[in-house]
Design an enzyme around this catalytic site. Structure first.
Site, short mmCIF file in Angstrom:
data_model
loop_
_atom_site.label_atom_id
_atom_site.label_comp_id
_atom_site.label_asym_id
_atom_site.label_seq_id
_atom_site.Cartn_x
_atom_site.Cartn_y
_atom_site.Cartn_z
N ASP A 1 50.09 49.81 31.45
CA ASP A 1 49.93 48.24 32.07
C ASP A 1 48.57 48.47 32.92
O ASP A 1 48.42 49.45 33.37
CB ASP A 1 50.84 47.71 32.93
CG ASP A 1 50.69 46.08 32.96
OD1 ASP A 1 50.03 45.66 32.39
OD2 ASP A 1 51.31 45.64 33.95
N TYR B 1 43.27 42.80 34.95
CA TYR B 1 42.53 42.79 33.65
C TYR B 1 42.27 41.38 33.25
O TYR B 1 41.27 41.16 32.78
CB TYR B 1 43.32 43.36 32.75
CG TYR B 1 43.30 44.95 32.49
CD1 TYR B 1 42.75 45.75 33.41
CD2 TYR B 1 43.89 45.76 31.55
CE1 TYR B 1 42.71 47.16 33.55
CE2 TYR B 1 43.77 46.94 31.32
CZ TYR B 1 43.17 47.85 32.14
OH TYR B 1 43.35 48.91 32.17
N GLY B 2 43.15 40.20 33.81
CA GLY B 2 43.25 39.05 33.28
C GLY B 2 42.00 38.28 33.58
O GLY B 2 41.58 37.06 32.97
N CYS C 1 51.51 45.12 28.39
CA CYS C 1 50.66 44.21 29.11
C CYS C 1 50.10 43.22 27.97
O CYS C 1 49.28 43.44 26.95
CB CYS C 1 49.31 45.08 29.51
SG CYS C 1 47.89 44.04 30.05
N ASN C 2 50.37 42.00 28.13
CA ASN C 2 50.02 40.68 27.43
C ASN C 2 48.55 40.59 27.06
O ASN C 2 47.79 40.53 26.21
CB ASN C 2 50.51 39.58 27.54
CG ASN C 2 52.12 39.66 28.02
OD1 ASN C 2 52.43 39.02 26.71
ND2 ASN C 2 52.53 40.12 28.58
N THR C 3 47.68 40.90 28.25
CA THR C 3 46.32 40.83 28.31
C THR C 3 45.56 41.96 27.57
O THR C 3 44.87 41.69 26.54
CB THR C 3 45.73 40.90 29.59
OG1 THR C 3 46.51 39.88 30.43
CG2 THR C 3 44.40 40.88 29.83
N CYS D 1 52.99 37.26 31.11
CA CYS D 1 52.24 38.44 31.82
C CYS D 1 53.47 39.17 32.28
O CYS D 1 54.38 38.60 32.92
CB CYS D 1 51.20 37.86 32.65
SG CYS D 1 50.87 39.15 34.11
N HIS E 1 53.70 41.09 34.82
CA HIS E 1 53.60 41.02 36.18
C HIS E 1 54.55 39.98 36.66
O HIS E 1 55.08 39.99 37.76
CB HIS E 1 52.23 40.98 36.96
CG HIS E 1 51.41 41.84 36.96
ND1 HIS E 1 50.99 42.51 36.15
CD2 HIS E 1 51.18 42.71 38.08
CE1 HIS E 1 50.20 43.80 36.36
NE2 HIS E 1 50.32 43.77 37.81
#
Ligand code: DGL
EC number: 5.1.1.3
Length: 265
Positions: free
Chosen positions: A7, A39-40, A70-72, A182, A184
């Site tokens: 991530d 990152y987003g 990590c979705n991003t 996300c 997080h």
């Protein structure tokens, strides 16, 4: 059996936390790219480059499968990575499908919260187009939550004020589902719960991804009979640095404890 979990920061610990429950036999290497988080708010190109470096690092460490926790990163880089690397790469994306399905019982709406990169990405758009035929899904980007999480600020009044401000255009009573898009955002389940109706269901992809990881490594013969009953291990890396000091390990333990509390919500 060595598995890499990646991530941009501490969000991916929520996936590792679940994976250790689903598949305790594995030796995990957790990589949080804290030098480059968040990152987003970067371009997709920048994200792709950073994830490529981290995946290369995990491959060099001997990982046989990698989870993009990590979705991003999944949104920006998974197709590229799957073409470049030969090992299984498992991604995570906002769990829109089960959330939309549940609204046929509640008659209410779904809110997907994510980073701006995920919110604007083609991947999320395609999933929503596929499942949201009644147009019940709203997407809200909450980039500042990632920064709060990296600063260990999970439930202060600053967090609540930020959420209240971002949610001001919406009537939160309209929602029965909150999709945590996300990793997080798993740390903030108690703060979300305070703002939405009591019967809110929060949906994250952690169990799905962990089951997917287990099925994949079994199918590929990475998880074999001799692994059964083994007690696995975890190594933690912050960018390319191994976390070893007592203070660092204490901090990671505290984060796992919070995630365990959030898992019960
Ligand atoms: N945890 C990440 C996700 O699931 C991204 C956080 C960030 O670096 O912006 O999207």
């Amino acid at each position: 059996m060595k598995i890499g979990i990646f991530d941009s920061g501490i969000g991916g610990l929520s996936v590792l936390h679940q994976a250790m429950i689903t598949m305790p036999e594995a030796d995990y290497i957790f990589y949080a790219d804290v030098d480059n988080v968040p990152y987003g708010e970067k371009t997709r190109e920048e994200v792709r480059k950073l994830v490529d470096h981290a995946v290369g690092f995990l491959v060099d460490k001997g990982c046989q499968a990698i989870v993009l926790a990590c979705n991003t990163a999944t949104s920006a880089a998974i197709s590229y990575l799957r073409e470049k690397y030969k090992l299984p790469i498992i991604g995570i994306e906002p769990a829109v499908k089960p959330a939309v399905e549940h609204t046929s019982e509640t008659g209410r709406r779904v809110m997907v919260v994510s980073t701006p990169v995920t919110a604007k990405g083609e991947k999320l758009k395609r999933v929503i187009d596929k499942y949201d035929d009644k147009h019940v899904v709203d997407v809200v980007a909450l980039p500042k939550l990632v920064r709060f999480a990296q600063d260990d600020d999970f439930d202060s009044s600053d967090v609540t004020d930020y959420l209240k401000c971002e949610f001001a255009p919406y009537n939160l009573n309209d929602y029965s589902e909150l999709v945590l898009g996300c990793t997080h955002f798993n740390y903030f389940k108690d703060s979300f719960a305070k703002l939405f109706p009591d019967d809110l269901e929060m949906v994250d992809g952690n169990t799905g991804v962990s089951n997917n990881l287990k099925n994949t490594v079994m199918k590929k013969g990475i998880f074999t009979e001799k692994d059964k009953g083994k007690k696995g291990s975890v190594e933690y890396y912050y960018s390319d640095r191994k976390m070893e000091s007592e203070a660092e390990m204490k901090h990671i333990k505290k984060l796992h404890e919070r995630l365990e509390r959030m898992r019960q919500i």
